[in-house]
Design a protein around this motif. Structure first.
Motif, short mmCIF file in Angstrom:
data_model
loop_
_atom_site.label_atom_id
_atom_site.label_comp_id
_atom_site.label_asym_id
_atom_site.label_seq_id
_atom_site.Cartn_x
_atom_site.Cartn_y
_atom_site.Cartn_z
N LEU A 28 0.92 -1.07 -0.02
CA LEU A 28 -0.01 0.06 -0.13
C LEU A 28 0.78 1.25 -0.02
O LEU A 28 0.74 2.29 -0.76
N ASN A 29 1.99 1.28 0.75
CA ASN A 29 2.70 2.41 0.89
C ASN A 29 3.37 2.62 -0.46
O ASN A 29 3.43 3.78 -1.02
N LYS A 30 3.82 1.51 -1.32
CA LYS A 30 4.39 1.82 -2.51
C LYS A 30 3.71 2.25 -3.51
O LYS A 30 3.91 2.81 -4.52
N PHE A 31 2.24 1.87 -3.49
CA PHE A 31 1.45 2.60 -4.36
C PHE A 31 0.87 3.80 -4.15
O PHE A 31 0.72 4.72 -5.20
N LEU A 32 0.89 4.33 -2.71
CA LEU A 32 0.58 5.52 -2.50
C LEU A 32 1.51 6.69 -2.70
O LEU A 32 1.38 7.79 -3.35
N GLU A 33 3.01 6.34 -2.57
CA GLU A 33 4.05 7.20 -2.79
C GLU A 33 4.23 7.74 -3.90
O GLU A 33 4.43 9.10 -4.06
N PRO A 34 4.28 7.17 -5.18
CA PRO A 34 4.21 7.85 -6.40
C PRO A 34 3.11 8.88 -6.53
O PRO A 34 3.37 9.85 -7.43
N THR A 35 2.05 8.77 -6.01
CA THR A 35 0.69 9.62 -6.23
C THR A 35 0.75 10.97 -5.21
O THR A 35 0.44 12.14 -5.68
N VAL A 36 1.06 10.37 -4.16
CA VAL A 36 0.67 11.35 -2.89
C VAL A 36 1.93 11.88 -2.06
O VAL A 36 2.11 12.89 -1.30
N GLY A 37 3.12 11.10 -2.58
CA GLY A 37 4.31 11.47 -1.67
C GLY A 37 4.46 10.60 -0.52
O GLY A 37 3.69 9.89 -0.05
N ALA A 38 5.76 10.46 0.04
CA ALA A 38 6.23 9.32 1.08
C ALA A 38 5.35 9.71 2.19
O ALA A 38 4.81 8.83 2.99
N VAL A 39 5.64 11.00 2.63
CA VAL A 39 4.88 11.47 4.04
C VAL A 39 3.32 11.28 3.97
O VAL A 39 2.91 10.93 4.79
N LEU A 40 3.02 11.85 2.96
CA LEU A 40 1.43 11.89 2.72
C LEU A 40 0.79 10.55 2.85
O LEU A 40 -0.07 10.29 3.36
N GLY A 41 1.73 9.67 2.16
CA GLY A 41 1.50 8.50 2.12
C GLY A 41 1.36 7.59 3.34
O GLY A 41 0.40 6.88 3.50
N LYS A 42 2.34 7.85 4.22
CA LYS A 42 2.18 7.24 5.54
C LYS A 42 1.34 7.82 6.37
O LYS A 42 0.57 7.08 7.17
N ILE A 43 0.73 9.05 6.14
CA ILE A 43 -0.28 9.71 6.86
C ILE A 43 -1.62 9.04 6.57
O ILE A 43 -2.25 8.44 7.41
N LEU A 44 -1.71 8.81 5.21
CA LEU A 44 -3.05 7.92 4.83
C LEU A 44 -3.02 6.68 5.30
O LEU A 44 -4.20 6.14 5.53
N VAL A 45 -1.91 5.97 5.33
CA VAL A 45 -1.77 4.71 5.78
C VAL A 45 -2.38 4.62 7.23
O VAL A 45 -3.11 3.71 7.62
N LEU A 46 -1.85 5.60 8.11
CA LEU A 46 -2.20 5.45 9.45
C LEU A 46 -3.97 5.82 9.44
O LEU A 46 -4.41 4.99 10.49
N VAL A 47 -4.23 6.67 8.69
CA VAL A 47 -5.80 6.92 8.85
C VAL A 47 -6.54 5.76 8.64
O VAL A 47 -7.54 5.40 9.21
N LEU A 48 -5.93 5.18 7.44
CA LEU A 48 -6.79 3.69 7.23
C LEU A 48 -6.59 2.75 8.19
O LEU A 48 -7.82 2.15 8.56
N ILE A 49 -5.38 2.71 8.62
CA ILE A 49 -5.50 1.78 10.06
C ILE A 49 -6.35 2.18 11.12
O ILE A 49 -7.15 1.32 11.56
N ILE A 50 -6.46 3.44 11.39
CA ILE A 50 -7.18 3.91 12.49
C ILE A 50 -8.86 3.58 12.17
O ILE A 50 -9.67 3.02 13.10
#
Length: 526
Positions: free
Chosen positions: A484-506
């Motif tokens: 999931l991180n590697k598919f998000l990084e090219p589109t939203v960036g590494a930092v925002l990608g991690k934030i989105l992953v955290l929100v999805l886990i919550i």
């Protein structure tokens, strides 16, 4: 008959000489045509002339415009006949003028040289010649290419020549059918972004009849590239997931059995990486021939060092704080700061060099993807550790006791299981696995006192998402979050990608508080 043959040879030589001398009086834009004309003769004698011209070492005599190769002769230049290679005299430097070249002319020369060497008896020379023509295609080389293809017996070289011919056909005056066949060959044999560049360049000056074929070929290649890019992202995700698995698997065990939040887990990873550095440093200084075995030696060393450190921490601090999760969080956070400062004091604050053994260096292509050997070995190693730990948990007496304590501590204690020692050994085992994770991470990341901090938050997310104390949940969670991180990084960036992953886990935890694979047991369910 003999005299007639000698006469024809002399005439051919004279014609070559005339063409070479024409370089002296030609204007710069006219020289590429002369170069192509010389190459079209197929005579290997023009090779030194073209090579010297490409290197800017071809001169002509001002008095008669005769072209010569030169070599130093004291204050003068020795004149070398361009065809025979014989020295024919000397001239002062002021009597000669260098024939000028530019980038366009150099490209034409490279193409011509490639065409001339297509018939070389040396296979490697022919392959290089085909590559040269492929990089600098010209319709002038079609005759030489077709002659070379007809005589070629090596399948690899022949395929490369046919591809070079296809690229040259696109810039020729041949018919639409020939060009359509060439487009198909470029799409199938070259493929990738190189083929797109060739076809797009040809599209600007192509016949209207072949324009749809070019567009269709480009669209087909782009579709294939999109699939390979997705595959590459999946591989990057699996690679990242394997790293997260190594970093989180020890945390999953200690969190599940002991119920403590170990903020010093990242420092166990860091100690394992520094153990690898120390082992490699000793091997470099004393046993350099064993360097390829350095990781195999570092694995048990890192496991023992970090396992012992974990045992000491559990016996001296953690065992007094069971049932008080906030205090364990603060205590282990303080321990992490102490360990970081201790490493800075011993090794310094800067990154330390940890080398790759030869069997982990380099990469190899797989279709349209690139697989690095170090990542491949880490994926294999992570899965090996996972399945070895699974065997220990399912097949050993210690694993049975650990699962019993995880599911119902009081019942396990009443059955005679020494739960304090299960806790101690579990913490040591989790720390030891973190140490061997540090050995793997030393091959792909900087070895510094802050190494563990990069993975501790992601490790907790993996554990919570997968299900506390469940190894299969940790595996699925690590791979899922990595991909999931590697598919998000090219589109939203590494930092925002991690934030989105955290929100999805919550959001996920709101629906499944115990994670993806919840453990079962009366104490847990209560």
């Amino acid at each position: 008959m003999v005299f007639a043959l000698l006469g024809s040879v002399a005439l051919a030589q004279q014609d070559l000489k005339t063409q070479i001398n024409a370089l002296a009086s030609a204007k710069l834009p006219e020289i590429p045509a002369i170069v192509q004309s010389l190459a079209a003769t197929g005579d290997p004698k023009v090779l030194p002339v073209l090579e010297a011209l490409g290197e800017g070492d071809l001169y002509f005599r001002k008095s008669d415009n005769a072209v010569f190769l030169t070599k130093p002769a004291g204050a003068n230049l020795a004149l070398v006949d361009p065809l025979s290679g014989e020295t024919v005299g000397e001239e002062p430097k002021g009597a000669l003028t260098k024939i000028r070249v530019n980038n366009n002319l150099r490209r034409a020369i490279r193409s011509a040289l490639g065409g001339l060497t297509l018939l070389s008896p040396d296979r490697d020379v022919r392959l290089q010649a085909a590559d040269a023509v492929l990089k600098s295609p010209s319709a002038e080389n079609l005759g030489l290419l077709e002659a070379a293809i007809a005589k070629e017996t090596d399948a690899v070289v022949k395929a490369r020549m046919e591809t070079a011919r296809s690229v040259s056909v696109l810039g020729s005056d041949l018919g639409a059918d020939e060009k359509k066949a060439a487009i198909e060959n470029i799409r199938d044999k070259i493929g990738g972004r190189d083929a797109i560049g060739i076809l797009m360049a040809a599209a600007d000056k192509s016949d209207p009849a072949v324009k749809p074929d070019i567009d269709a070929a480009i669209a087909s290649i782009q579709g294939n590239l999109a699939l390979w890019d997705a595959g590459q992202n999946i591989w990057y995700g699996v690679s990242l997931g394997s790293v997260l698995l190594l970093a989180a698997i020890g945390l999953a065990i200690t969190f599940g059995v002991m119920g403590i939040i170990n903020m010093a887990h990242g420092e166990m990873v860091m100690l394992g990486a520094y153990s690898t550095f120390v082992v490699q440093d000793i091997i470099r200084d004393n046993y350099p021939g064993l360097f390829d075995w350095s990781l195999a030696i570092a694995l048990p060393v890192a496991f023992l060092v970090t396992g012992a450190a974990g045992l000491i921490i559990e016996r001296s601090v953690i065992r007094f704080l069971y049932g008080r999760p906030l205090e364990t969080l603060l205590a282990t956070w303080g321990i992490s700061l102490i360990l970081q400062q201790l490493v800075r004091t011993i090794f310094g604050p800067t990154n330390q060099e940890v080398g790759n053994p030869s069997w982990m260096a380099g990469s190899f292509p797989l279709g349209g993807m690139t697989i690095t050997w170090n990542r491949l070995w880490i994926v294999a190693f992570s899965l090996s550790v996972f399945f070895a730990l699974l065997v220990v948990m399912k097949r050993s007496a210690y694993g049975l006791q650990m699962r019993a304590v995880t599911q119902n501590r009081r019942m396990a204690s009443s059955m005679g299981i020494r739960t304090p020692w299960v806790d101690a050994l579990t913490f040591a085992l989790g720390s030891g696995i973190a140490g061997i994770a540090g050995v793997a991470l030393s091959q792909i990341d900087n070895v510094s006192p802050n190494l563990g901090q990069s993975y501790i938050i992601d490790s907790f997310m993996v554990v919570v998402f997968g299900g506390v104390g469940n190894l299969w949940g940790t595996l699925v969670g690590a791979l899922s979050l990595g991909i999931l991180n590697k598919f998000l990084e090219p589109t939203v960036g590494a930092v925002l990608g991690k934030i989105l992953v955290l929100v999805l886990i919550i959001l996920f935890i709101q629906k499944r508080p115990r994670g993806l694979f919840a453990l079962k047991g009366r104490a847990i369910e209560a």
